[in-house]
Design a protein around this motif. Structure first.
Motif, PDB file in Angstrom:
ATOM      1  N   VAL A 131     -16.760  -4.826 -24.000  1.00  0.00           N
ATOM      2  CA  VAL A 131     -15.933  -3.735 -23.468  1.00  0.00           C
ATOM      3  C   VAL A 131     -15.793  -2.623 -24.503  1.00  0.00           C
ATOM      4  N   GLU A 132     -15.530  -2.992 -25.744  1.00  0.00           N
ATOM      5  CA  GLU A 132     -15.395  -1.972 -26.791  1.00  0.00           C
ATOM      6  C   GLU A 132     -16.691  -1.191 -26.975  1.00  0.00           C
TER       7      GLU A 132
ATOM      8  N   HIS B 102     -16.484 -10.907 -24.941  1.00  0.00           N
ATOM      9  CA  HIS B 102     -16.217  -9.994 -23.830  1.00  0.00           C
ATOM     10  C   HIS B 102     -15.494  -8.754 -24.339  1.00  0.00           C
ATOM     11  N   ILE B 103     -14.596  -8.936 -25.281  1.00  0.00           N
ATOM     12  CA  ILE B 103     -13.896  -7.797 -25.875  1.00  0.00           C
ATOM     13  C   ILE B 103     -14.891  -6.891 -26.592  1.00  0.00           C
ATOM     14  N   GLN B 104     -15.829  -7.484 -27.314  1.00  0.00           N
ATOM     15  CA  GLN B 104     -16.848  -6.694 -28.006  1.00  0.00           C
ATOM     16  C   GLN B 104     -17.700  -5.908 -27.014  1.00  0.00           C
TER      17      GLN B 104
ATOM     18  N   TYR C  31     -13.810 -13.457 -27.105  1.00  0.00           N
ATOM     19  CA  TYR C  31     -13.936 -12.354 -28.060  1.00  0.00           C
ATOM     20  C   TYR C  31     -15.228 -11.573 -27.839  1.00  0.00           C
TER      21      TYR C  31
END
Length: 64
Positions: free
Chosen positions: A24-25, A20-22, A18
């Motif tokens: 990227v976002e 990594h998602i943050q 999660y």
């Protein structure tokens, strides 16, 4: 890096997908400070855990 630092047995349980998602976002937002902060926080946390693994391994080797 996590596999190298913690070893394959510990790595999958420690990976924080999660985050990594943050990252990227934050990058997609186009706000450089937000992306830099997200990456810095992620790597700081990783380094803290890596040092813990390193010290624990050295302590076990010294005791062994």
């Amino acid at each position: 890096m996590m596999i190298i630092a913690a070893g394959p047995d510990k790595a999958s349980g420690r990976m924080r997908f999660y985050e990594h998602i943050q990252i990227v976002e934050a990058m997609e937002s186009g706000v450089e400070d937000k992306a830099a902060d997200a990456l810095r926080d992620h790597m700081s946390d990783f380094c803290s855990r890596y040092v813990g693994d390193l010290v624990q391994g050295e302590l076990q080797a010294a005791a062994g």
